[in-house]
Design an enzyme around this catalytic site. Structure first.
Site, PDB file in Angstrom:
ATOM      1  N   GLY A 167     -17.572   8.185  16.555  1.00 28.54           N
ATOM      2  CA  GLY A 167     -17.205   7.030  15.740  1.00 28.54           C
ATOM      3  C   GLY A 167     -16.248   7.429  14.651  1.00 28.54           C
ATOM      4  N   GLU A 390       5.650  -9.778  -5.709  1.00 28.50           N
ATOM      5  CA  GLU A 390       4.263 -10.140  -5.369  1.00 28.50           C
ATOM      6  C   GLU A 390       4.123 -11.627  -5.073  1.00 28.50           C
ATOM      7  OE1 GLU A 390       2.439  -7.810  -4.580  1.00 28.50           O
ATOM      8  OE2 GLU A 390       3.437  -6.169  -5.614  1.00 28.50           O
TER       9      GLU A 390
HETATM   10 ZN    ZN Z   1       4.845  -5.383  -1.404  1.00 30.51          ZN
END
Ligand code: ZN
Ligand code: ADP
Ligand code: MG
Length: 575
Positions: A167, A390
């Site tokens: 895993g 952003e």
């Molecule tokens: Zn970015």
């Protein structure tokens, strides 16, 4: 969220010299390493900067276990390199024996360094492991073999010899092995694959022999080989030199496995996150005949793991572990353990008597925001650029299909080097990505760069991380997911590591196909970028007003943010 993080070379060197590093693998193109448990344990990092030639010496002088996979290059250069390594080894040995008390330090070299825990003293129980119920169930059986071996022997049943735990990193494989020993109350002899293989030919093999001898004396008991891939790598695909030692060690392991019988009361457990590179001989019947998958936890599992780790933490009344589980899709058990600790540290730093939900939120962001990387000191213009960037991600992201919702935008610089970030939280665990979601994700990634171009007419270097991710995603779409229109569902690339990032190989393809792949990747990126630009142009007023708010408040979230995102409109030409 990946448990594998990128690290800068300088950061890596600093961790080496301050003794934080547990293990290192030097690959031809990168370094993979993990930290000692007290420094965050079991997290894996890769460094892909240029690797310095004297790295091996540096590791040796800091007594850090490492595997150098460059040595098997199969050329004269490879030979020279390995001779250099031998010279270095002698220096290291001299140092080592000084510290270890002269000759005796040398003599002990063939002995196994197995950590032996006596009768169930690993201190772990199944109740310390959560979110991996199926694996626990299978291992419950092993516990029963060890406890009530007689029952099985009487009836004539063959007890399995070896169980392999596979895993992704940090999901609790090592923990589970210890818990098996703890539950069965038997000695636990544990050794990590990389500890077998050292520079001296024959040492690994004699350590294996020694380990099995010890185990037979202590039966019933468990032998646990962690990171089995370090010795169990497939034989015969190395050209020459360098790997003899590992092959001998592996051969010895196979011999020892054949030479004992599960009914003697010794059970072999091993763990790996690279099952695909293991030598097939290891999985033949009578060797590791059982495989147990230890996977990343789902939402319910994450909640259970959070519960385990907050047992000893004083939680405030407002803490809702199930809400935290929702926001941490993709986190491994180790990430969650780390998260709880981060939150507790946060509360302690502020001299609060208990950990609040706000601490958890902050800790989650720290983990996630660490992923976007840029440099640090901000001029006013840079701050503005970051804000537009952003908001660009957020507005584009708001229109994209899929289950991730933009939940926060921030331009508060983060410790790990992100200047600003947009947080998208998944609303549910996802295992499949539809084609339009994938395209949407690429578009969202490019939204930041698109905003910069629209507003300033020029772009900054700040989008490099976004661009890398977008390109990687587009490449996978074409070469692995069969989403390239003209090429169809042909896998041009195979993932080498099922549980780790990166490491894929391309199959042999013609030059035409190669250029078609490049064309399709470029086309996917171009379309996504054009779409992002179109969306932001269409919502230019909103882009401006939202950026102004963000520059003032630094953070946008909750209802205020959702109200803004609702106003984003799809450009008509593209609906
Ligand atoms: Zn970015
Ligand atoms: P692996 O061996 O799979 O890389 P580890 O067992 O070393 O992972 O996990 C590291 C740490 O993370 C553990 O010591 C434990 O604190 C935490 N952890 C990981 N998985 C789990 C889990 N399933 N339940 C509880 N804790 C876990
Ligand atoms: Mg482990």
């Amino acid at each position: 969220m990946q448990t594998i993080s990128q690290a800068a070379y300088s950061e890596f060197l600093q961790q080496v010299t301050s003794q934080q590093v547990a293990q290192v693998t030097i690959k031809p193109d990168r370094i993979e390493y993990s930290l000692k448990s007290e420094f965050g344990g079991q997290r894996y990092y890769t460094v892909s900067d240029r690797i310095q030639p004297n790295l091996a010496n540096l590791l040796r002088s800091n007594a850090i276990a490492f595997i150098d996979e460059r040595v098997s290059a199969g050329s004269v250069l490879g030979l020279l390199l390995s001779m250099g390594a031998m010279a270095g080894a002698l220096v290291w040995l001299a140092k080592f024996s000084e510290a270890g008390g002269g000759i005796s330090g040398l003599m002990g070299i063939g002995k196994s360094k197995a950590k032996v825990y006596s009768q169930g003293k690993t201190g772990m129980k199944f109740s310390d492991v959560a979110g991996v119920d199926e694996a626990k169930q299978e291992l419950q059986e092993v516990v029963d073999f060890l406890k009530n071996g007689e029952k099985y022997r009487k009836i004539g049943a063959k007890i399995p010899k070896g169980v392999l735990l596979v895993g992704p990193p940090g999901t609790g494989k090592t923990l589970l092995a210890k818990a098996v020993a703890g539950e069965a109350g038997v000695p636990f002899l544990s050794m990590s694959g990389s500890e077998f293989v050292e520079l001296y030919v024959g040492v690994g093999a004699s350590r294996v022999r020694d380990l099995f001898q010890q185990a037979k004396r202590q039966a019933p008991c468990i032998i646990f080989i962690d990171e089995l891939d370090a010795i169990g790598k497939s034989r015969g695909n190395s050209n020459f030199g360098g790997n003899d030692e590992r092959e001998q060690t592996l051969n010895q392991l196979l011999t020892e496995m054949d030479g004992f019988d599960g009914n003697e009361g010794v059970i072999l457990l091993a763990a790996t996150n690279r099952p695909e590179i293991l030598d097939p001989a290891l999985r033949r019947p009578g060797r590791f005949d059982r495989q147990v998958l230890v996977d990343r936890p789902d939402k319910i599992g994450r909640e259970a793991i959070l519960k385990v780790h907050s047992r000893s933490v004083r939680l405030g009344e407002d803490v809702d572990l199930s809400a935290i589980a929702v926001q941490t899709a993709g986190f491994s058990g180790a990430d969650l353990a780390n998260l709880v600790n981060e939150a507790a540290l946060m509360a302690a730093r502020q001299n609060r008597p208990s950990v609040l939900m706000a601490d958890f939120k902050e800790a989650i962001e720290r983990v996630i925001a660490g992923l976007e990387k840029r440099s640090r000191v901000l001029s006013p213009l840079e701050r503005q650029t970051v804000a537009y960037h952003e908001v660009g991600h957020a507005l584009v992201g708001a229109l994209m299909p899929g289950s991730s919702k933009v939940s926060k935008i921030s331009i508060v610089p983060r410790g790990l080097g992100a200047l600003g970030y947009t947080l998208q939280t998944p609303e549910e665990d996802r295992f499949l990505m539809l084609e339009d979601e994938l395209r949407g994700r690429v578009t969202t990634l490019l939204g930041g760069r698109a905003a910069e171009e629209i507003v300033f007419g020029q772009v900054s270097s700040g989008a490099s991380d976004d661009i890398q991710k977008a390109t990687a995603l587009a490449e996978r779409a074409v070469t692995q997911y069969g989403m390239g229109e003209t090429l169809g569902p042909i896998a041009f690339e195979t993932q080498q590591a099922q549980f780790l990032e990166g490491g894929s190989t391309r199959r042999a393809i013609s030059a035409e196909v190669a250029s078609e792949i490049d064309r399709l990747i470029k086309q996917m990126i171009d379309r996504a970028y054009d779409y992002a630009v179109a969306i932001l142009r269409h919502n230019r007023t909103l882009l401006e007003s939202t950026t102004q708010i963000l520059l003032e408040t630094e953070v946008l979230e909750g209802e205020q943010l959702q109200a803004i995102l609702k106003q984003v409109q799809a450009p008509e030409s593209l609906v």
